[in-house]
Design a protein around this motif. Structure first.
Motif, mmCIF file in Angstrom:
data_model
loop_
_atom_site.group_PDB
_atom_site.id
_atom_site.type_symbol
_atom_site.label_atom_id
_atom_site.label_comp_id
_atom_site.label_asym_id
_atom_site.label_seq_id
_atom_site.Cartn_x
_atom_site.Cartn_y
_atom_site.Cartn_z
ATOM 1 N N SER A 134 12.465 -58.429 50.007
ATOM 2 C CA SER A 134 12.258 -59.417 51.064
ATOM 3 C C SER A 134 13.403 -59.406 52.079
ATOM 4 O O SER A 134 13.372 -60.128 53.064
ATOM 5 C CB SER A 134 12.180 -60.817 50.424
ATOM 6 N N GLY A 135 14.413 -58.585 51.826
ATOM 7 C CA GLY A 135 15.644 -58.654 52.625
ATOM 8 C C GLY A 135 15.633 -57.823 53.894
ATOM 9 O O GLY A 135 14.702 -57.069 54.181
ATOM 10 N N ASP A 136 16.746 -57.965 54.607
ATOM 11 C CA ASP A 136 16.918 -57.348 55.918
ATOM 12 C C ASP A 136 16.872 -55.812 55.855
ATOM 13 O O ASP A 136 16.140 -55.155 56.594
ATOM 14 C CB ASP A 136 18.297 -57.815 56.424
ATOM 15 N N LEU A 137 17.635 -55.227 54.946
ATOM 16 C CA LEU A 137 17.719 -53.765 54.883
ATOM 17 C C LEU A 137 16.379 -53.150 54.469
ATOM 18 O O LEU A 137 15.953 -52.123 55.013
ATOM 19 C CB LEU A 137 18.811 -53.344 53.892
ATOM 20 N N LYS A 177 14.110 -53.427 57.523
ATOM 21 C CA LYS A 177 14.573 -52.663 58.688
ATOM 22 C C LYS A 177 14.571 -51.165 58.421
ATOM 23 O O LYS A 177 14.228 -50.373 59.283
ATOM 24 C CB LYS A 177 16.017 -53.103 58.967
ATOM 25 N N ARG A 186 12.791 -62.305 44.491
ATOM 26 C CA ARG A 186 12.471 -63.637 43.946
ATOM 27 C C ARG A 186 11.437 -64.353 44.797
ATOM 28 O O ARG A 186 10.705 -65.204 44.313
ATOM 29 C CB ARG A 186 13.741 -64.490 43.887
ATOM 30 N N SER A 187 11.396 -64.029 46.092
ATOM 31 C CA SER A 187 10.454 -64.723 46.992
ATOM 32 C C SER A 187 9.031 -64.562 46.474
ATOM 33 O O SER A 187 8.662 -63.492 45.988
ATOM 34 C CB SER A 187 10.501 -64.101 48.390
ATOM 35 N N TYR A 210 16.523 -61.361 39.395
ATOM 36 C CA TYR A 210 17.270 -60.108 39.243
ATOM 37 C C TYR A 210 17.960 -60.011 37.879
ATOM 38 O O TYR A 210 18.396 -58.941 37.482
ATOM 39 C CB TYR A 210 18.308 -59.978 40.369
ATOM 40 N N ILE A 254 20.174 -55.388 47.494
ATOM 41 C CA ILE A 254 20.500 -56.792 47.185
ATOM 42 C C ILE A 254 22.005 -56.992 47.365
ATOM 43 O O ILE A 254 22.757 -56.015 47.378
ATOM 44 C CB ILE A 254 20.123 -57.138 45.712
ATOM 45 N N LYS A 260 26.121 -50.000 49.477
ATOM 46 C CA LYS A 260 27.480 -50.480 49.632
ATOM 47 C C LYS A 260 27.459 -51.993 49.821
ATOM 48 O O LYS A 260 26.406 -52.514 50.194
ATOM 49 C CB LYS A 260 28.149 -49.784 50.814
HETATM 50 N N1 LIG Z 1 21.315 -55.139 56.270
HETATM 51 C C1 LIG Z 1 21.987 -54.071 56.622
HETATM 52 O O1 LIG Z 1 21.966 -53.612 57.763
HETATM 53 C C2 LIG Z 1 22.801 -53.348 55.613
HETATM 54 C C3 LIG Z 1 22.874 -53.774 54.307
HETATM 55 N N2 LIG Z 1 23.607 -53.079 53.381
HETATM 56 C C4 LIG Z 1 23.669 -53.503 51.995
HETATM 57 O O2 LIG Z 1 22.343 -53.525 51.477
HETATM 58 C C5 LIG Z 1 22.184 -54.589 50.556
HETATM 59 C C6 LIG Z 1 21.058 -55.475 51.039
HETATM 60 O O3 LIG Z 1 21.369 -55.948 52.324
HETATM 61 P P1 LIG Z 1 20.457 -57.028 53.077
HETATM 62 O O4 LIG Z 1 19.033 -56.633 52.998
HETATM 63 O O5 LIG Z 1 21.078 -57.239 54.386
HETATM 64 O O6 LIG Z 1 20.690 -58.291 52.184
HETATM 65 P P2 LIG Z 1 19.957 -59.697 52.196
HETATM 66 O O7 LIG Z 1 20.999 -60.736 52.323
HETATM 67 O O8 LIG Z 1 18.840 -59.702 53.160
HETATM 68 O O9 LIG Z 1 19.433 -59.766 50.691
HETATM 69 C C7 LIG Z 1 18.357 -59.013 50.180
HETATM 70 C C8 LIG Z 1 17.524 -59.884 49.275
HETATM 71 O O10 LIG Z 1 18.301 -60.252 48.135
HETATM 72 C C9 LIG Z 1 17.988 -61.581 47.747
HETATM 73 N N3 LIG Z 1 19.208 -62.380 47.786
HETATM 74 C C10 LIG Z 1 19.967 -62.684 48.844
HETATM 75 N N4 LIG Z 1 21.026 -63.422 48.485
HETATM 76 C C11 LIG Z 1 20.936 -63.606 47.166
HETATM 77 C C12 LIG Z 1 21.728 -64.267 46.206
HETATM 78 N N5 LIG Z 1 22.844 -64.907 46.538
HETATM 79 N N6 LIG Z 1 21.344 -64.240 44.921
HETATM 80 C C13 LIG Z 1 20.238 -63.580 44.553
HETATM 81 N N7 LIG Z 1 19.438 -62.930 45.443
HETATM 82 C C14 LIG Z 1 19.781 -62.948 46.700
HETATM 83 C C15 LIG Z 1 16.978 -62.100 48.736
HETATM 84 O O11 LIG Z 1 15.697 -61.928 48.183
HETATM 85 P P3 LIG Z 1 14.940 -63.058 47.361
HETATM 86 O O12 LIG Z 1 15.529 -64.366 47.726
HETATM 87 O O13 LIG Z 1 13.515 -62.911 47.772
HETATM 88 O O14 LIG Z 1 15.180 -62.669 45.959
HETATM 89 C C16 LIG Z 1 17.106 -61.175 49.921
HETATM 90 O O15 LIG Z 1 15.905 -61.037 50.620
HETATM 91 C C17 LIG Z 1 23.532 -55.293 50.498
HETATM 92 O O16 LIG Z 1 24.255 -54.756 49.426
HETATM 93 C C18 LIG Z 1 24.190 -54.921 51.808
HETATM 94 O O17 LIG Z 1 25.565 -54.949 51.720
HETATM 95 C C19 LIG Z 1 24.244 -51.924 53.716
HETATM 96 C C20 LIG Z 1 24.195 -51.442 54.994
HETATM 97 C C21 LIG Z 1 23.521 -52.129 56.046
#
Ligand SMILES: NC(=O)C1=CN([C@@H]2O[C@H](COP(=O)(O)OP(=O)(O)OC[C@H]3O[C@@H](n4cnc5c(N)ncnc54)[C@H](OP(=O)(O)O)[C@@H]3O)[C@@H](O)[C@H]2O)C=CC1
Ligand SMILES: O=C1O[C@H](COP(=O)(O)O)[C@@H](O)[C@H](O)[C@H]1O
Length: 603
Positions: free
Chosen positions: A125-128, A131, A157-158, A201, A231, A260
Motif C-alpha cells: 500500500s506504500g509509496d515505493l 511509484k 495491513r491496509s 508484518y 516497508i 535501504k
Molecule cells: N518511497 C521512496 O521513494 C523510497 C523508499 N525507499 C525505502 O523503501 C521502503 C518503503 O518505502 P515507502 O513505500 O516510502 O514507505 P511507506 O512509508 O509508504 O510504507 C510502506 C507501507 O508500510 C506500512 N507501514 C508504514 N509505516 C509503518 C509502521 N510504522 N509500522 C508498520 N507498517 C508501516 C504501510 O502499509 P500498511 O499500513 O498498509 O501496512 C505503508 O503503506 C522503505 O524502507 C524506504 O526507506 C527507498 C528508496 C526510495
C-alpha cells in the motif's frame, strides 16, 4: 536458412515460446547479430537466455542464448554484434556451452512449465510499491521478461480486496512511449495476475495464510518466491522472520529484496545483517541500491573497460578530481518522518554516491561475475580514508518565496521537529589511499530542494603540461581542462569537454562538447532501474546488489563523522529552497583546488 529476428510473426523454426523469448531478446540487440542463422528444418522447443553465464568463456559474452532442441542445447549464441562465439555442433549450428551449462539449460527447458515465480510486495500500500515496484513488474511483463507462470501478491495491513489492489495498481501503470501496442490488453492481463493479502508484518499466522494462497496459484509446480520488503526498516526483521518461517518456498528458491536504509551506522547495520541471517543465507538477501540499476551507472564499466581511450587515463596521473553530484529540486515532501532520522549523508551519500564511486574507481575485475565485481568494489571502499568532519559541509533548506509561490523550510514539515539539525544537503571530500588514486579528491555533493534535479559524475582532467596555446585560452586555465561528464539523469548523456579552434583565420580557442545524448542516439526508452533490479533478483543475478562486506566497508567510512556531527550538534548552513545550496560547499572544494563542475551554464 532463416535468420532469427523480431519479425511480426513467429519464424517457421521457432515454437511460439521460442519466439516469445527471441522477441524480448531483440531489445538487447540480438536481431542485429549477423552470424546467427537457424536451420528452418529444425524446430526449437525453447530459447533459454542466461545473462553473464559463461564464466569459463570470455567474459565479454554477457548475454547468451541457448537454443534447445529435443531437450538438448542445439546452439549457443551471444547477441554481441560482430562477435562469433560459436562452435559447430550439428545441423550447421554452432555451440559454446559447456556440458554443465547445457545441463542447466536442459533442466531449465524441462522445468520451464513446471515452475512458478511468486513475487510478494510486502508494504504494497506504500509509496515505493505504487511509484516503482508495480510499474516495474508490469514493464517486465510487457516486455516478456517474466516467466510463463508468475503471480504477484501485495501484502500490507491496509484492508483491500484483490479488486481494490488492482485499481490502485492500474493507476500507476503506463506503457513506454515506443511500446503502445496492445497496452490496455496487456495491463488487463497483468492485473489478473495481481492479488492481495491483508496481514500484519509480525504475524506468522498471516504469512501462513499467504503461503496457502501462494500454493493455490503455484498449482503443484516448483515454487520460487521473491519477497520485496517495501516497508519501513524497523519492521524488516519481523517481516523476514515471518516470511521465512511461514511462507518460504517448499521446493524452489526463496529470495528477499531488502530496501535501504540498511541501518543507521556500522553497529545497527551489522545488527540488521546478523538478524536477517538468523532466517536467511547471504545468497538469499538482495540489498537493493536502485542507483546501481540506472542505465548510465551500468554503463560505467562498459565505458571504462571497453574503450581503450579511457582506461589509460583513469588514474591520478591524468585525473585531477572526480565529482559525484546529486540534486533534487524538491524537498522531503511527505517523507520527512523517515528522512529526519537519517539525513542526506545516509540517504544518498553512503549508498548511491558511494556505490557509483566504487564502480568508478575499482580495478578491472577478473570477470563480470557478481563476486568478481563486488570483490573489486570492496577493495576500493577498504582503501578509502574514513571521512573527517573538516571535510564535510552540511546544510538544511529554509523557506523561500519566489514571486507568489512560497516554498517551505525543511522544518515546516509536520513530521519534522522544529529544532531539527538534520542535513538536507552535504558536500564531502573523500580520498582513496591506493596507488591509482593517491591524492585525488573525490568530491560528493547531495542535496534536496536545490535549483535542479540532476545526478552526474564529473571527471576533471589535469592541465596539459607546457600547453602551447596558453595565451589563446584567455585567463582562466582552470576552465580549459578536459572534463568528462556522465549524466545519470535526467537526459542521460556522456559528454567530453574539449578545446577547439574557433574556425577562421585567427587563432582563438573555444570549449566544445563531444556529446553522446542518449535520446538522440537511441530511440528506445530507457528502462527504470527497478526493472533491471527486479529481473536480476528473479534470475539470481547478484552483481547489482550489495554484499554484506561492501556494506560494512561503506558504513566504516561514514559512521565516525556521522557520530561526530550528531554528538557535537553541528548546525547546518541554511540555504534557500530552490538555491544552489550552501556556499560552504565551494570553500570545501576550493581547499582542494577544485571548482564544482556544475556551476556553469551548460547543456
Ligand atoms: N518511497 C521512496 O521513494 C523510497 C523508499 N525507499 C525505502 O523503501 C521502503 C518503503 O518505502 P515507502 O513505500 O516510502 O514507505 P511507506 O512509508 O509508504 O510504507 C510502506 C507501507 O508500510 C506500512 N507501514 C508504514 N509505516 C509503518 C509502521 N510504522 N509500522 C508498520 N507498517 C508501516 C504501510 O502499509 P500498511 O499500513 O498498509 O501496512 C505503508 O503503506 C522503505 O524502507 C524506504 O526507506 C527507498 C528508496 C526510495
Ligand atoms: O533512495 C532514494 O532515492 C530517491 C531519488 O531516487 P531517483 O531515482 O528519483 O533519483 C530520493 O528522493 C530519496 O530521498 C532516497 O531515499
Amino acid at each position: 536458412m532463416a535468420a532469427l529476428s523480431s519479425s511480426p510473426s513467429p519464424p517457421p523454426h521457432c515454437s511460439s515460446s521460442a519466439y516469445h523469448y527471441s522477441k524480448s531478446l531483440s531489445s538487447i540487440g540480438f536481431h542485429h547479430h549477423k552470424g546467427l542463422t537457424l536451420s528452418s528444418s529444425s524446430s526449437y522447443s525453447s530459447i533459454y537466455t542466461k545473462r553473464f553465464s559463461l564464466q569459463s568463456k570470455p567474459s565479454k559474452y554477457s548475454n547468451v542464448v541457448l537454443c534447445m532442441q529435443d531437450g538438448a542445447v542445439a546452439a549457443a549464441v551471444s547477441p554481441i554484434e560482430n562477435e562469433t562465439p560459436f562452435k559447430k555442433l550439428k545441423d550447421g549450428l554452432l555451440n559454446v556451452a559447456s556440458p554443465e551449462e547445457q545441463k542447466e539449460a536442459a533442466d531449465f527447458d524441462i522445468n520451464r512449465d513446471k515452475s512458478n515465480v511468486s513475487i510478494t510486495v510486502v508494504g504494497a500500500s506504500g509509496d515505493l510499491a505504487k511509484k516503482k515496484i508495480f510499474p516495474a513488474l508490469f514493464a517486465l511483463y510487457y516486455e516478456g521478461y517474466l516467466p510463463q507462470h508468475f503471480t504477484i501478491f501485495g501484502y500490507a495491513r491496509s484492508k483491500m480486496t484483490d479488486a481494490e489492489l488492482r485499481t490502485m495498481v492500474s493507476k500507476t501503470l503506463n506503457c513506454r512511449i515506443d511500446k503502445r501496442e496492445n497496452c490496455g490488453e496487456k495491463m488487463e492481463e497483468f492485473l489478473k495476475r495481481c492479488f492481495y493479502h491483508c496481514g500484519q508484518y509480525d504475524s506468522q499466522e498471516h504469512f501462513g495464510e499467504l503461503d496457502k494462497k501462494l500454493k493455490e496459484h503455484e498449482a503443484g509446480r516448483v515454487s520460487n518466491r521473491l519477497f520485496y520488503l517495501s516497508i519501513p526498516p524497523n519492521i524488516f526483521i519481523n517481516a523476514v522472520k515471518c516470511a521465512s518461517l511461514s511462507a518460504s518456498a517448499a521446493s524452489g528458491w526463496t529470495r528477499v529484496i531488502v530496501e535501504k536504509p540498511f541501518g543507521r551506522d556500522s553497529e545497527s547495520s551489522a545488527a540488521l545483517t546478523k538478524a536477517l541471517k538468523q532466517y536467511l543465507e547471504e545468497d538469499q538477501i538482495f540489498r537493493i541500491d536502485h542507483y546501481l540499476g540506472k542505465e548510465l551507472v551500468e554503463n560505467l564499466s562498459v565505458l571504462r573497460f571497453s574503450n581503450l581511450i579511457f582506461e589509460p587515463l583513469w588514474s591520478r596521473q591524468y585525473i585531477r578530481n572526480v565529482q559525484f553530484i546529486f540534486s533534487e529540486d524538491f524537498g522531503t515532501e511527505g517523507r520527512g518522518g523517515y528522512f529526519d532520522n537519517y539525513g542526506i549523508i545516509r540517504d544518498i551519500m553512503q549508498n548511491h554516491l558511494l556505490q557509483i564511486l566504487a564502480l568508478f574507481a575499482m580495478e578491472t575485475p577478473v570477470s563480470l561475475d557478481a563476486e568478481d565485481i563486488r570483490n573489486e568494489k570492496v577493495k576500493v571502499l577498504r582503501s578509502m580514508r574514513p571521512l573527517k568532519l573538516d571535510d564535510v559541509v552540511t546544510g538544511q533548506y529554509k523557506c523561500h518565496t519566489k514571486g507568489v509561490v512560497a516554498y517551505p523550510a525543511y522544518t515546516d514539515d509536520k513530521t519534522v521537529p522544529k529544532d531539527s539539525r538534520t542535513p538536507t544537503f552535504a558536500a564531502a571530500a573523500l580520498f582513496i589511499d591506493n596507488s591509482r588514486w593517491d591524492g585525488v579528491p573525490f568530491l560528493m555533493k547531495a542535496g534536496k530542494a536545490l535549483h535542479n534535479r540532476r545526478a552526474e559524475i564529473r571527471v576533471q582532467f589535469r592541465h596539459v603540461p607546457g600547453n602551447l596555446y596558453n595565451r589563446t585560452f584567455g585567463t582562466d586555465l582552470d576552465q580549459a581542462t578536459n572534463e568528462l561528464v556522465i549524466r545519470v539523469q535526467p537526459d542521460e548523456a556522456i559528454y567530453l569537454k574539449i578545446n577547439n579552434k574557433v574556425p577562421g583565420l585567427g587563432m582563438r580557442l573555444d570549449r566544445s562538447y563531444l556529446n553522446l545524448l542518449y535520446a538522440a542516439r537511441y530511440s528506445k526508452e530507457i528502462p527504470d532501474a527497478y526493472e533491471r533490479l527486479l529481473l536480476d533478483a528473479i534470475e539470481g543475478e547478484r552483481r547489482l546488489f550489495i554484499r554484506s562486506d561492501e556494506l560494512d566497508a561503506a558504513w566504516s567510512l561514514f559512521t565516525p563523522v556521522l557520530k561526530e556531527i550528531e554528538e557535537k550538534k553541528i548546525t547546518p548552513e541554511y540555504y534557500p529552497y530552490g538555491s544552489r545550496g550552501p556556499v560552504g560547499a565551494h570553500y570545501l572544494a576550493a581547499r582542494y583546488n577544485v571548482r564544482w563542475g556544475d556551476l556553469g551554464l551548460e547543456q
